[in-house]
Design an enzyme around this catalytic site. Structure first.
Site, mmCIF file in Angstrom:
data_model
loop_
_atom_site.group_PDB
_atom_site.id
_atom_site.type_symbol
_atom_site.label_atom_id
_atom_site.label_comp_id
_atom_site.label_asym_id
_atom_site.label_seq_id
_atom_site.Cartn_x
_atom_site.Cartn_y
_atom_site.Cartn_z
ATOM 1 N N ASP A 142 28.987 -38.659 -72.277
ATOM 2 C CA ASP A 142 30.007 -38.719 -73.314
ATOM 3 C C ASP A 142 29.574 -39.584 -74.489
ATOM 4 O OD1 ASP A 142 30.218 -40.839 -71.379
ATOM 5 O OD2 ASP A 142 32.125 -41.431 -72.267
ATOM 6 N N GLU A 185 31.942 -42.853 -69.582
ATOM 7 C CA GLU A 185 31.559 -44.264 -69.669
ATOM 8 C C GLU A 185 32.254 -44.942 -70.846
ATOM 9 O OE1 GLU A 185 29.269 -47.819 -70.941
ATOM 10 O OE2 GLU A 185 29.687 -45.979 -72.073
#
Length: 362
Positions: free
Chosen positions: A80, A145
């Site tokens: 991400d 994350e």
């Protein structure tokens, strides 16, 4: 924009990954998974995809070592990336444009699709050269994350599938290095905790000089004395601070402020022990030595933020945050995030040597 790099397969793979808009919020990780499956297929390596949380896949590519019974090496990265303000970018942030002076522009060029591809390209080089490492190497690619890892590394690290990887040492992201020869390595992190303090009192008109108001305990509001006020704090606790004593300090402050002052945790992450760098972890010593042999030094630091590595350390596994991105400004989450091609390729060189060293620790 055409460039001399258009026929460079290493750079084109990196650019392909950067072009996948795995950007918050509401990420569809499907294209990332397919891209990583293709990399595994090209490398003739097995790949597993787990969904511990729906639509939040974890991808693991495995390169089995000559002695697979030994504890393995984990190279972790996250898929991400954070949102962008596209109007402030020189080039579209998901086009992976290469400028004439050799910079690749794109969200994720530093945080942390670059490290993911350095991991993959280091494995590709070693495997194509016929190298067989002693220890098995796992490359993990996790979601979320940037939003706290709750649906990513945290749940993965607590799973039987993670335990079955038999990890002995892990590498994760650190940060770009402004210095051309000094690499920042994080061996621990501050503990992230978030609290909301609420002050209650007697309401009234703002012109009245009343006593026992919420404002005198915790702030003011224009023209009104509210029944309660609240304030939020994002806290980072240093690893050497006693976390129970820290809790007691916050409680004491609230009591001293007066009746009706309370606090509650929005996020209360547990304290996690640092990875030891005192010579008791052979992987660390080998990493430090091989980096020195290449002409670099390592600066050991406590990470001021939070990474996936904390969840790995919580499982009792030594982990080092290590990003060989040299002579590069700190543009994490910034406009015009970019990396120079020479820096990216030098990072692959460093990871190749580091991986060969740590995965051959007896």
């Amino acid at each position: 924009m055409c460039s001399k790099w258009d026929n460079d397969e290493v750079i084109q793979r990196f650019r392909e990954y950067l072009r996948i808009p795995s950007v918050h919020p509401d990420i569809d990780y499907g294209d990332c998974v397919e891209f990583l499956k293709k990399q595994a297929h090209d490398l003739d390596l097995p790949v597993a995809v787990y969904e511990f949380v729906p639509k939040k896949p974890v991808v693991v590519i495995t390169w089995e070592g000559a002695q697979p019974e030994l504890p393995s090496i984990l190279l972790n990265s996250h898929m991400d990336v954070v949102p962008v303000y596209e109007e402030h970018w020189t080039y579209p942030p998901f086009d992976a444009v290469v400028s004439e002076d050799g910079f690749i522009y794109g969200r994720g060029t530093l945080d942390m699709k670059d490290i993911a591809m350095m991991h993959l390209e280091a494995v590709r080089r070693l495997k194509n050269a016929g190298v067989r490492l002693k220890r098995t190497v796992h490359l993990s690619f996790v979601p979320d994350e940037e939003t706290g890892s709750v649906d990513g590394m945290r749940v993965f690290s607590e799973s039987p599938e993670f335990k079955d990887l038999n990890i002995g040492f892990a590498l994760d992201e650190s940060a770009p290095n402004l210095h051309p020869t000094e690499i920042m390595a994080f061996y621990g992190e501050r503990t992230s905790r978030q609290i909301v303090v609420t002050c209650r009192g007697d309401p009234g008109h703002g012109s009245l000089l009343s006593s026992n108001t919420a404002g005198e305990k915790g702030g003011v509001q224009i023209n009104v004395l509210p029944e309660n006020l609240s304030v939020s704090f994002d806290i980072r606790i240093a690893p050497d601070v006693d976390h129970d004593e820290f809790d007691d300090m916050i409680l004491r402050w609230c009591r001293e402020a007066g009746d009706g002052v309370t606090f509650e945790y929005v996020v209360k992450n547990p304290q996690v022990k640092n990875t030891k760098i005192d010579g008791s972890v052979p992987f660390w010593d080998v990493l430090k030595n091989v980096v020195a042999d290449m002409g670099y030094t390592i600066k050991c630091l406590i990470c001021p933020g939070a990474t996936d590595a904390r969840h790995i350390r919580r499982q009792g596994i030594p982990a080092i945050n290590f990003s060989p991105i040299m002579d590069t400004p700190m543009l994490l989450h910034a406009h015009n995030e970019r990396i120079h091609i020479d820096v990216f390729k030098k990072g692959i060189d460093i990871f190749e040597n580091v991986l060969k060293a740590v995965a051959n620790v007896p």
